[in-house]
Design a protein around this motif. Structure first.
Motif, PDB file in Angstrom:
ATOM      1  N   VAL A 140      34.041  39.752  38.771  1.00 28.65           N
ATOM      2  CA  VAL A 140      33.033  40.888  38.517  1.00 28.65           C
ATOM      3  C   VAL A 140      33.157  41.617  39.841  1.00 28.65           C
ATOM      4  O   VAL A 140      33.452  41.378  40.738  1.00 28.65           O
ATOM      5  N   ARG A 141      32.821  43.076  39.443  1.00 24.39           N
ATOM      6  CA  ARG A 141      32.427  43.988  40.739  1.00 24.39           C
ATOM      7  C   ARG A 141      31.171  44.167  40.794  1.00 24.39           C
ATOM      8  O   ARG A 141      30.316  43.913  39.644  1.00 24.39           O
ATOM      9  N   TYR A 142      30.281  44.311  41.559  1.00 24.95           N
ATOM     10  CA  TYR A 142      29.083  44.143  41.912  1.00 24.95           C
ATOM     11  C   TYR A 142      28.551  45.492  42.895  1.00 24.95           C
ATOM     12  O   TYR A 142      29.494  45.790  43.587  1.00 24.95           O
ATOM     13  N   ARG A 143      27.207  45.516  42.938  1.00 26.79           N
ATOM     14  CA  ARG A 143      26.626  46.279  43.815  1.00 26.79           C
ATOM     15  C   ARG A 143      25.242  46.022  43.968  1.00 26.79           C
ATOM     16  O   ARG A 143      24.471  45.456  43.310  1.00 26.79           O
ATOM     17  N   THR A 144      24.869  45.883  45.676  1.00 20.95           N
ATOM     18  CA  THR A 144      23.653  45.525  45.909  1.00 20.95           C
ATOM     19  C   THR A 144      22.705  46.609  46.108  1.00 20.95           C
ATOM     20  O   THR A 144      23.182  47.760  45.801  1.00 20.95           O
ATOM     21  N   ARG A 145      21.420  46.300  46.147  1.00 21.27           N
ATOM     22  CA  ARG A 145      20.330  47.364  46.150  1.00 21.27           C
ATOM     23  C   ARG A 145      20.766  48.213  47.512  1.00 21.27           C
ATOM     24  O   ARG A 145      20.296  49.234  47.231  1.00 21.27           O
ATOM     25  N   ASP A 146      21.269  47.675  48.724  1.00 20.93           N
ATOM     26  CA  ASP A 146      21.541  48.557  49.437  1.00 20.93           C
ATOM     27  C   ASP A 146      22.677  49.751  49.432  1.00 20.93           C
ATOM     28  O   ASP A 146      23.084  50.213  50.267  1.00 20.93           O
ATOM     29  N   GLY A 147      23.364  49.437  48.219  1.00 20.22           N
ATOM     30  CA  GLY A 147      24.451  50.248  48.064  1.00 20.22           C
ATOM     31  C   GLY A 147      25.852  49.658  48.370  1.00 20.22           C
ATOM     32  O   GLY A 147      26.955  50.154  48.126  1.00 20.22           O
ATOM     33  N   GLU A 148      25.960  48.364  48.873  1.00 21.15           N
ATOM     34  CA  GLU A 148      27.080  47.653  49.036  1.00 21.15           C
ATOM     35  C   GLU A 148      27.751  47.501  47.846  1.00 21.15           C
ATOM     36  O   GLU A 148      27.211  46.962  46.971  1.00 21.15           O
ATOM     37  N   GLU A 149      29.315  47.779  47.725  1.00 17.48           N
ATOM     38  CA  GLU A 149      29.842  47.336  46.624  1.00 17.48           C
ATOM     39  C   GLU A 149      31.061  46.366  46.936  1.00 17.48           C
ATOM     40  O   GLU A 149      31.577  46.295  48.113  1.00 17.48           O
ATOM     41  N   GLY A 150      31.479  45.442  45.803  1.00 18.57           N
ATOM     42  CA  GLY A 150      32.392  44.394  46.184  1.00 18.57           C
ATOM     43  C   GLY A 150      32.846  43.770  44.951  1.00 18.57           C
ATOM     44  O   GLY A 150      32.389  44.139  43.924  1.00 18.57           O
ATOM     45  N   GLU A 151      33.485  42.874  45.106  1.00 18.16           N
ATOM     46  CA  GLU A 151      34.336  42.044  43.875  1.00 18.16           C
ATOM     47  C   GLU A 151      33.896  40.653  44.266  1.00 18.16           C
ATOM     48  O   GLU A 151      33.956  39.905  45.423  1.00 18.16           O
ATOM     49  N   LEU A 152      33.866  39.754  43.095  1.00 19.31           N
ATOM     50  CA  LEU A 152      33.623  38.262  43.063  1.00 19.31           C
ATOM     51  C   LEU A 152      34.505  37.777  42.303  1.00 19.31           C
ATOM     52  O   LEU A 152      34.381  37.923  40.855  1.00 19.31           O
ATOM     53  N   ARG A 153      35.619  37.122  42.422  1.00 19.71           N
ATOM     54  CA  ARG A 153      36.272  36.142  41.508  1.00 19.71           C
ATOM     55  C   ARG A 153      35.970  34.902  40.940  1.00 19.71           C
ATOM     56  O   ARG A 153      35.297  34.318  41.933  1.00 19.71           O
ATOM     57  N   ALA A 154      36.272  34.796  39.921  1.00 20.57           N
ATOM     58  CA  ALA A 154      35.800  33.531  39.192  1.00 20.57           C
ATOM     59  C   ALA A 154      36.742  33.029  38.295  1.00 20.57           C
ATOM     60  O   ALA A 154      37.326  33.870  37.719  1.00 20.57           O
ATOM     61  N   ASP A 155      36.838  31.698  38.172  1.00 21.77           N
ATOM     62  CA  ASP A 155      37.535  31.222  36.887  1.00 21.77           C
ATOM     63  C   ASP A 155      36.813  31.445  35.658  1.00 21.77           C
ATOM     64  O   ASP A 155      37.590  31.363  34.735  1.00 21.77           O
ATOM     65  N   LEU A 156      35.664  31.558  35.612  1.00 24.60           N
ATOM     66  CA  LEU A 156      34.610  31.797  34.408  1.00 24.60           C
ATOM     67  C   LEU A 156      33.736  32.864  34.643  1.00 24.60           C
ATOM     68  O   LEU A 156      33.129  32.510  35.845  1.00 24.60           O
ATOM     69  N   THR A 157      33.561  33.920  34.068  1.00 29.65           N
ATOM     70  CA  THR A 157      32.459  34.788  34.146  1.00 29.65           C
ATOM     71  C   THR A 157      31.567  34.616  33.040  1.00 29.65           C
ATOM     72  O   THR A 157      31.968  34.673  32.007  1.00 29.65           O
ATOM     73  N   VAL A 158      30.274  34.470  33.355  1.00 30.20           N
ATOM     74  CA  VAL A 158      29.390  34.615  32.239  1.00 30.20           C
ATOM     75  C   VAL A 158      28.383  35.586  32.194  1.00 30.20           C
ATOM     76  O   VAL A 158      27.589  35.978  33.198  1.00 30.20           O
ATOM     77  N   ALA A 159      28.204  36.257  30.924  1.00 28.80           N
ATOM     78  CA  ALA A 159      27.047  37.330  30.891  1.00 28.80           C
ATOM     79  C   ALA A 159      25.936  36.741  30.346  1.00 28.80           C
ATOM     80  O   ALA A 159      25.941  36.381  29.246  1.00 28.80           O
ATOM     81  N   ALA A 160      24.954  36.874  31.162  1.00 26.89           N
ATOM     82  CA  ALA A 160      23.631  36.241  30.668  1.00 26.89           C
ATOM     83  C   ALA A 160      22.675  37.501  31.213  1.00 26.89           C
ATOM     84  O   ALA A 160      21.527  37.138  31.355  1.00 26.89           O
ATOM     85  N   ASP A 161      23.149  38.578  31.053  1.00 23.83           N
ATOM     86  CA  ASP A 161      22.315  39.729  31.723  1.00 23.83           C
ATOM     87  C   ASP A 161      21.651  40.554  30.601  1.00 23.83           C
ATOM     88  O   ASP A 161      21.329  41.726  30.471  1.00 23.83           O
ATOM     89  N   GLY A 162      21.238  40.006  29.389  1.00 19.31           N
ATOM     90  CA  GLY A 162      20.202  40.227  28.445  1.00 19.31           C
ATOM     91  C   GLY A 162      20.790  41.267  27.468  1.00 19.31           C
ATOM     92  O   GLY A 162      21.931  41.446  27.200  1.00 19.31           O
ATOM     93  N   ARG A 163      19.714  41.854  26.543  1.00 17.89           N
ATOM     94  CA  ARG A 163      20.171  42.593  25.449  1.00 17.89           C
ATOM     95  C   ARG A 163      20.788  43.873  25.757  1.00 17.89           C
ATOM     96  O   ARG A 163      21.420  44.344  24.869  1.00 17.89           O
ATOM     97  N   HIS A 164      20.632  44.491  27.098  1.00 13.02           N
ATOM     98  CA  HIS A 164      21.301  45.625  27.422  1.00 13.02           C
ATOM     99  C   HIS A 164      22.672  45.308  28.366  1.00 13.02           C
ATOM    100  O   HIS A 164      22.715  46.162  29.327  1.00 13.02           O
ATOM    101  N   SER A 165      23.255  44.209  28.038  1.00 16.11           N
ATOM    102  CA  SER A 165      24.279  43.750  28.723  1.00 16.11           C
ATOM    103  C   SER A 165      25.249  44.808  29.332  1.00 16.11           C
ATOM    104  O   SER A 165      26.034  45.344  28.554  1.00 16.11           O
TER     105      SER A 165
END
Length: 408
Positions: A140-165
């Motif tokens: 995934v690509r991500y962004r922190t509350r402070d505005g930092e952006e980055g990438e996090l690589r993984a063998d599996l990504t799981v979307a558990a981010d709700g009805r507005h995923s």
């Protein structure tokens, strides 16, 4: 072997805890700084209570602030009060539904997960997009509350981010929507000292094209107000005095305290949805919980169905993750296992909508469902069976051996 989970709700935290116990490196991304948000679904059903025991967390869980939800009782003219549920008739000790603030449950799960060396949670961090290589999701690509952006690589990504995923949208997956003609507004009213001795209850109030349900909590009543979908602007335009009058009319037992509602900002709107994806995965990405199937509040089953998804995903994917990247076929097995329980519960919710809510909100009835109440009163197996379906579910999942621990 690594997993990134977007969303620190009950499903994401349970999955993270269980995979970490299997030795899989897990990072959970939660966009908020904490879990302190009201009315996010506070019912913890018997299937989840049993899971806590299987994970060795039962005694600690039981020590958390909670109350037990009573049976739903409706007044029937000429008959009296009739119970539509019978949770207390289920086999002990899993014969109740716990009412617990979700932030207490999530803080508890996070603290237990942090005991596992393979678990990491990153608060104030939101997954904003998917990383892809050669047609496969690799993180995934991500962004922190402070505005930092980055990438996090993984063998599996799981979307558990709700009805507005966000990740569901990024993957181009669109759920099929089922009609729900109402929304819910949540709020709380104080519980007086002399009411503390009364047993917990789930009490309805019926009116003309509106209804309410009250849930007994430790020191307050949690109220759900039901009205036709899209009514929120009109409701807020009416103002707090008109709303207080609505509640006093629907639930006269609270007329002496509705003035405790200071303003309309104390009403929390739930835009009720009922939907389901046809496909819960793409190569490298799995969706669970509300991201795969949004549930209505009927029966309070949403959290528990999502947790059951997490248990099944952990049980089915821990070994493939140990071997490397799980295949599309391995992800499909998660959906295959959880598909029909989801279909059954969503169909049950639609039946409950038709029995309890829709006739009142459309003006066809202004009182309790007398026909269903008559059946429930004469045939105890009906209310016991309904209670088991809500509290346990049609396919309850059990913690696999790698996730179990002795009770602390």
């Amino acid at each position: 072997m690594s997993v990134v989970i977007s969303g620190g709700g009950p499903a994401g935290m349970v999955l993270g805890l269980m995979l970490a116990r299997a030795g899989v490196e897990v990072t959970v991304l939660e966009k908020h700084a904490d879990f302190l948000r009201d009315f996010r679904g506070d019912t913890v059903h018997a299937s989840t209570v049993r899971l806590m025991d299987e994970l060795g967390l039962g005694r600690k869980f039981a020590a958390l602030p909670q109350s037990r939800l009573g049976n739903l009782v409706v007044p029937v003219p000429g008959v009296g009060d009739v119970a539509l549920s019978a949770f207390d008739r289920l086999p002990a000790p899993y014969n109740y539904i716990a009412m617990m603030p979700q932030w207490d449950l999530l803080n508890f799960l996070v603290e237990e997960a942090k005991r596992e060396p393979a678990f990491t949670v990153r608060m104030n961090t939101e997954a904003t997009g998917l990383l892809r290589e050669h047609g496969r999701v690799v993180g995934v690509r991500y962004r922190t509350r402070d505005g930092e952006e980055g990438e996090l690589r993984a063998d599996l990504t799981v979307a558990a981010d709700g009805r507005h995923s966000t990740l569901r949208r990024e993957a181009g997956l669109v759920p099929e929507e089922y009609p729900v003609p109402f929304d819910v507004w949540w709020f709380r009213l104080p519980r007086h000292a002399h009411e503390q001795a009364a047993p917990p209850s789930l009490t309805p109030g019926f009116g003309e094209r509106e209804l309410a349900l009250s849930f007994t909590r430790d020191d307050y009543f949690q109220i759900a107000y039901f009205k036709s979908k899209g009514f929120d602007p009109e409701l807020r335009a009416e103002g707090i005095d008109r709303f207080r009058a609505r509640i006093a009319r629907l639930m006269p037992q609270f007329a002496d305290r509705v003035d405790q509602l200071a303003g309309m900002d104390e009403l929390h709107l739930l835009d009720v949805k009922l939907n389901r994806l046809d496909r819960w995965y793409v190569d490298g990405l799995l969706l669970i919980g509300d991201a795969a199937h949004a549930m209505s509040p009927a029966g309070g089953v949403g959290i528990n169905l999502a947790i059951q998804d997490a248990v099944a995903a952990a049980a089915l994917l821990a070994e493939p993750l140990r071997r490397g990247r799980p295949t599309v076929a391995a992800l499909a097995r998660v959906q295959q296992r959880r598909w029909w329980p989801t279909v059954v519960m969503q169909r049950l919710q639609r039946v409950l909508h038709g029995i309890m809510f829709v006739p009142v909100l459309t003006g066809r009835r202004s009182g309790p469902p007398t026909a269903f109440a008559a059946v429930a009163r004469r045939v105890p197996a009906v209310r016991i069976g309904l209670s088991r379906l809500l509290a346990i579910g049609p396919r309850p999942e059990h913690a696999p051996a790698f996730a179990r621990r002795p009770s602390a």
